[in-house]
Design a protein around this motif. Sequence first.
Motif, PDB file in Angstrom:
ATOM      1  N   UNK A 152      20.783 -21.064 -15.942  1.00 11.29           N
ATOM      2  CA  UNK A 152      20.430 -22.366 -16.487  1.00 11.29           C
ATOM      3  C   UNK A 152      18.809 -22.400 -16.586  1.00 11.29           C
ATOM      4  N   UNK A 153      18.122 -23.495 -17.075  1.00 16.15           N
ATOM      5  CA  UNK A 153      16.659 -23.644 -17.019  1.00 16.15           C
ATOM      6  C   UNK A 153      16.245 -23.347 -15.642  1.00 16.15           C
ATOM      7  N   UNK A 154      16.764 -23.922 -14.747  1.00 20.77           N
ATOM      8  CA  UNK A 154      16.111 -23.818 -13.508  1.00 20.77           C
ATOM      9  C   UNK A 154      16.156 -22.286 -12.941  1.00 20.77           C
ATOM     10  N   UNK A 155      17.357 -21.610 -13.093  1.00 19.52           N
ATOM     11  CA  UNK A 155      17.118 -20.045 -12.714  1.00 19.52           C
ATOM     12  C   UNK A 155      16.159 -19.317 -13.569  1.00 19.52           C
ATOM     13  N   UNK A 156      15.970 -19.900 -14.813  1.00 25.86           N
ATOM     14  CA  UNK A 156      15.088 -19.034 -15.780  1.00 25.86           C
ATOM     15  C   UNK A 156      13.725 -19.380 -15.870  1.00 25.86           C
ATOM     16  N   UNK A 157      13.271 -20.895 -15.084  1.00 28.83           N
ATOM     17  CA  UNK A 157      12.122 -21.444 -14.767  1.00 28.83           C
ATOM     18  C   UNK A 157      11.590 -20.391 -13.551  1.00 28.83           C
ATOM     19  N   UNK A 158      12.415 -20.278 -12.379  1.00 26.23           N
ATOM     20  CA  UNK A 158      12.147 -19.525 -11.256  1.00 26.23           C
ATOM     21  C   UNK A 158      11.868 -18.116 -11.499  1.00 26.23           C
ATOM     22  N   UNK A 159      12.548 -17.373 -12.401  1.00 27.88           N
ATOM     23  CA  UNK A 159      12.088 -16.040 -12.751  1.00 27.88           C
ATOM     24  C   UNK A 159      11.002 -16.159 -13.557  1.00 27.88           C
TER      25      UNK A 159
END
Length: 660
Positions: A152-159
Amino acid sequence: KISALNTLLSSLELFDKKIKKSESRDYFFKSICNQLTDSNSENRKLSFEILDKIIQNYYEYLDTYINFLFEVTLLTLKNKDDSVSLQAIEFWSSVAEKEFEINIFSYQALQEGRIPNNFSRYYIIKTSHILPEFLLNCLINKNLNHENDEWNCCNSAGICINLMSQAAPKEIVLLVSSFVELNLQKTFSFSHTESAFLAFVAIFDGIGAKILYGKINFFLFLFIQHLNNTNCNISSLASWTIGKVCCGGSFFLRYELNEIFKILFLNFLNKPTTENVSWTVNELFMSFGKEGLLCWGFEEILWSILKSLFYQNNNTKKSEKLFQIAGSLILNSTIREKSFIFNIFPLIFYKFKEIIQAYDFSFSFEKNENSNHLIRLVNIIVQKYGRNLNENFCQQLLDYIETLIFNIENLKKANFLEEELIICIGSFIRAFKKKIPKYLKKWIPFLLNCISNINNLQTASLAIGTIGDLCRAFGTQFKPYLEKTLDLLIEILQNNQINRDIKPLILSCFGDIAFTTEDSFSRYFVFIIPLFKAASFFVHNNFQLDDPDSFDCKIQLKESVLEGMSSLIQNKSTKIVIDEVFQKLDWISNFLQQVIKEDRSLTITRLCIGLVGDLSLNFFTFKKIFSKERWIQQLLFEFEESGDHKNINIGDWVRESMLV
């Protein structure tokens, strides 16, 4: 439009030449950028996906459009359209990754005194004042359903934050560290605290660890405070973050180690959520145990674990973690703790005996998973201290293992203890070699039975490896079991329905058997070598280039063919008919040349040149063939000039072997 964009996405390679022309390129980029303002979210998502895919090859052409793409990204993140936002973040992750790659190559070029092929446009630095704030908001506003493992956006934002911190470390790390400090010092919602931990790990993993060197003690102080938080989720996140710090640089934790460990262990025993805590404890053991920094509490820690396991704890999940922690503690212990481990081993052994002597064996082993972990703990102690154990004690241990194997065979069904028993047998072979021969009558049928159950790949793989260990340890004593073992392995190897990952193990096992059983193996040569030939053909014709699993399996198969053939050729049997064997080796020269042509990794190159030496030493005809091959001469020259003593020695030995 959606169909057209999907078609374009799947056929971008066809437009390579046109995109590199200025007129066509402008039209292409403008057409894609126009779709980013379309009302249909699927069109916007596909457009970002296309831009993400072309970054790697057309990064230098983005100057004209990057400001527009930046504004559209901010608008997309602000509107919280998840599917489009996710793809927009992926686009900026690719930009950051590309710029970091350019920075590395540019640095290497300058070090070598040449002009870099490409230059960074510093898009990440230019956007670092705003874009990270939007990404951090994505972390805060993430879906609070912790059971949802979807990307999701959270995972992608962290990366994305992590990749941006590599491309623009000073700008991103300082901004994000301020965010972490603010959200950990003040009492906000759980999602604010969680996002602070996630953001810290994102920037710490990589270059950020060096930039944060001066502030890490302050952050550790905040993390330790949150370890004591009554909210289990927050204390678990703090544990996980400390574990990540330990992975990135264990020296950061030296001064706070005692306090951290005490709190972690209390949290593990007293709080329901233990996953992150147990993982962090294991990381601490692996990082500091062998350095002796846990000597202050080793006895207390290990005794507390065993006391909880054997006398207090009824929680199965916690028991499993406690066994893992105890095993990690023993494996990473120093010589100072040796006497204490020997003192508590009788207790562990007593519990082990209780399992063996259980009244209802079937119930004990099918229902009580702690049995599995207890055997693993015994195995770890044998691995660590096997040769130091008392002789009578070793004898008892081997007898109990034999009883255990007998009882499992009587159940006549797959048992989860088989894997641990096979690992135990492997450990015993290395530790108690002189005492093993009298147990072969029981052990080998058990191992062959495990191999025949090819549906359980893990168990069969372990058993094949252990058969190889037995052959190398006992050589000709394996003769009574040779025919049955080879028949089974050949049958499995010729079965095209089995998992291909097991085939390299069988080829390696053939090599072990051939190398050690000498005259006993000679009559199997003419049957085994064609199997290696078939495997060599399989290497070059049955793997998909774009499949990572195929790539790994191909490497393993090549190594197994090369290692196995070397062992076969080194068989010292006087009964081998040289001419008959030579006729079966007509394929090997081409195979070696093809392997070297496509794979010049050090391991493969050494195996190839080693096999060249073995063949030359044992077959005069191969001496004449190989001495005329230019590619072999080139390899020998490279080995001689490498400066690596091992390579030089191998090269010298092969040259001597090839002397006519």
